[in-house]
Structures are given as structure tokens and as C-alpha cells.
Design an enzyme around this catalytic site. Structure first.
Site, PDB file in Angstrom:
ATOM      1  N   ILE A  97       0.853  -1.192   0.000  1.00 16.73           N
ATOM      2  CA  ILE A  97       0.000   0.000   0.000  1.00 16.73           C
ATOM      3  C   ILE A  97       0.889   1.243   0.000  1.00 16.73           C
ATOM      4  O   ILE A  97       1.768   1.386   0.854  1.00 16.73           O
ATOM      5  CB  ILE A  97      -0.959  -0.036   1.208  1.00 16.73           C
ATOM      6  N   HIS A 114      -8.193  -3.930 -10.179  1.00 17.57           N
ATOM      7  CA  HIS A 114      -8.692  -4.689  -9.026  1.00 17.57           C
ATOM      8  C   HIS A 114      -9.650  -5.782  -9.526  1.00 17.57           C
ATOM      9  O   HIS A 114     -10.525  -5.511 -10.353  1.00 17.57           O
ATOM     10  CB  HIS A 114      -9.413  -3.754  -8.053  1.00 17.57           C
ATOM     11  N   ASP A 150      -8.578   1.003  -2.756  1.00 11.88           N
ATOM     12  CA  ASP A 150      -9.520   0.562  -3.803  1.00 11.88           C
ATOM     13  C   ASP A 150     -10.759   1.462  -3.921  1.00 11.88           C
ATOM     14  O   ASP A 150     -11.869   0.986  -4.176  1.00 11.88           O
ATOM     15  CB  ASP A 150      -9.968  -0.901  -3.547  1.00 11.88           C
ATOM     16  N   GLU A 179      -8.944  -8.640 -17.323  1.00 11.26           N
ATOM     17  CA  GLU A 179      -8.069  -7.557 -16.847  1.00 11.26           C
ATOM     18  C   GLU A 179      -7.088  -7.158 -17.947  1.00 11.26           C
ATOM     19  O   GLU A 179      -6.820  -5.974 -18.163  1.00 11.26           O
ATOM     20  CB  GLU A 179      -7.276  -8.008 -15.612  1.00 11.26           C
TER      21      GLU A 179
HETATM   22  C1  GRF Z   1      -4.592  -9.539 -10.716  1.00 16.20           C
HETATM   23  O1  GRF Z   1      -5.738 -10.346 -10.596  1.00 16.20           O
HETATM   24  C2  GRF Z   1      -4.858  -8.194 -10.131  1.00 16.20           C
HETATM   25  O2  GRF Z   1      -6.151  -7.753 -10.321  1.00 16.20           O
HETATM   26  C3  GRF Z   1      -4.616  -8.456  -8.676  1.00 16.20           C
HETATM   27  O3  GRF Z   1      -3.488  -9.310  -8.653  1.00 16.20           O
HETATM   28  C4  GRF Z   1      -3.444 -10.061  -9.859  1.00 16.20           C
HETATM   29  C5  GRF Z   1      -2.114  -9.832 -10.468  1.00 16.20           C
HETATM   30  O4  GRF Z   1      -1.845 -10.650 -11.545  1.00 16.20           O
HETATM   31  N1  GRF Z   1      -4.463  -7.229  -7.942  1.00 16.20           N
HETATM   32  P1  GRF Z   1      -0.564 -10.426 -12.450  1.00 16.20           P
HETATM   33  O5  GRF Z   1       0.658 -10.320 -11.547  1.00 16.20           O
HETATM   34  O6  GRF Z   1      -0.765  -9.216 -13.287  1.00 16.20           O
HETATM   35  O7  GRF Z   1      -0.488 -11.697 -13.283  1.00 16.20           O
END
Ligand code: GRF
Length: 194
Positions: A97, A114, A150, A179
């Protein structure tokens, strides 16, 4: 943020702690001519983060700070960001953090991914909580980082269906794929579509 007019790309630092699959998708995106960002620096609190191997392959400068003394390390990071003329920070699976002071210094220029539909399921173990609550939907969010965890302004979200037989693992995998699409899309929204 300033609109990207197609010449000078925004120098970006990506902060990671683990696998770095979001880093990978951001780097791939940044290499497109039309992308507004150039990833010039990767910062990690974990020297064993897999993402660092990828950064090395791609010849992106990387620095590890253990964050044992947060203020000391944050000051060192700020110096490096200045040295590298970084104008945007993308947190991507970064498990530390950042202090209010740090966030203030980069106000409006720190993004995060997130794995939930914020403001629901802030914090850790999102998938486990989503499954335990029998939610029908979850998803992922790209948002600005504010001093409250968040809670910064939401840029984009993607809703993902939770199936009855989903486990933490299958749900995490499914959402992670989204993501990878959503993060570049959010950057495009900020700097190109405005
Ligand atoms: C992702 O799911 C992100 O949302 C969370 O941690 C994970 C990281 O994955 N905060 P990576 O290291 O980008 O593969």
C-alpha cells in the site's frame, strides 16, 4: 491528463509483486504505434516476481525495493521516477500500500487494476468472498488510486458471470483474462478518447 496526439508517448512505470501477466499485456499494448504509453520502468517489492524476468527480456529497466522502510523506499522510488521522467504509474498486482504522501505527489497519475466490481469486494481474497456469497456476477475494475484503498474514481469495469461450478482458481483465471483487455482499454480511454 493530457490528450495523446500521436508523437510523444507518456513515460510509464508499472509496479508489480508477482506473475506480471498484466505487465505483459501492458507492455504488448505499449509497443503498438498508436498506444499512448511507453513503459520505461518496472518496480517491484519482490525480487522473485516472475514479471521481472519478462521485464528483463524486454530490456525494461527494473528496480526492486523491499519496502521494509516504506518512507525511505518511497523516496528512492520518487527520485527514480523523476530521473526517468515518469508521468504515469500503473499498479498491476502490486501488493504494497502506497502512502498518502506518495499518492499526493502523483495525484491523478496512478492507476490500478482490481479483480472485482468495485466498490464491491475491496481488499484481498475477492474471488473467495464472491464465491462464498454466491454472487452471480463479479468482474474487474480499472480505477485511479486515491489515498483510500480501492476507492479512487472508476475508469472502466467489466462484468463477468460467476458459474455455479466456478472455484476461486477458475474465477481468478477468467477474470484475469478480462483484466488484460481492460487495462489497455482504460489507458486508451484516458489518453485518446478523453
Ligand atoms: C490480478 O488479478 C490483479 O487484479 C490483482 O493481482 C493479480 C495480479 O496478476 N491485484 P498479475 O501479476 O498481473 O499476473
Amino acid at each position: 491528463m493530457k490528450k495523446f496526439l500521436g508523437s510523444k508517448k507518456i513515460k510509464t512505470a508499472v509496479f508489480i509483486s508477482g506473475t506480471g501477466s498484466n505487465l505483459r499485456s501492458l507492455v504488448k499494448y505499449s509497443l503498438l504505434k498508436k498506444a499512448p504509453i511507453k513503459i520505461s520502468l518496472v518496480i517491484s517489492n519482490n525480487s522473485k516476481a516472475k514479471g521481472l524476468i519478462y521485464a528483463k527480456q524486454k530490456k525494461i529497466k527494473q528496480i526492486v525495493y523491499k519496502f521494509k522502510k516504506r518512507t525511505v523506499d518511497e523516496n528512492k522510488i520518487l527520485n527514480n521516477l523523476k530521473k526517468e521522467k515518469i508521468n504515469l504509474i500503473c499498479l498491476a498486482g502490486f501488493m504494497k500500500i502506497l502512502s498518502k504522501n506518495f499518492i499526493k505527489k502523483f495525484k491523478g497519475k496512478i492507476l490500478n487494476v482490481h479483480p472485482s466490481l468495485l466498490p464491491r469486494y475491496k481488499g484481498l481474497n475477492t474471488h473467495k468472498r464472491v464465491i462464498n456469497n454466491n454472487e452471480k456476477f463479479s468482474g474487474c475494475t480499472i480505477h485511479y488510486v486515491s489515498s483510500k484503498l480501492d476507492s479512487g474514481k472508476i475508469i472502466l469495469q467489466k462484468k463477468v458471470k460467476v458459474k455455479k461450478n466456478d472455484t476461486v482458481k477458475t474465477l481468478a483465471k477468467k477474470i484475469l483474462k478480462h483484466e488484460h483487455i481492460l487495462y489497455p482499454k482504460a489507458i486508451k480511454k484516458i489518453f485518446i478518447n478523453l
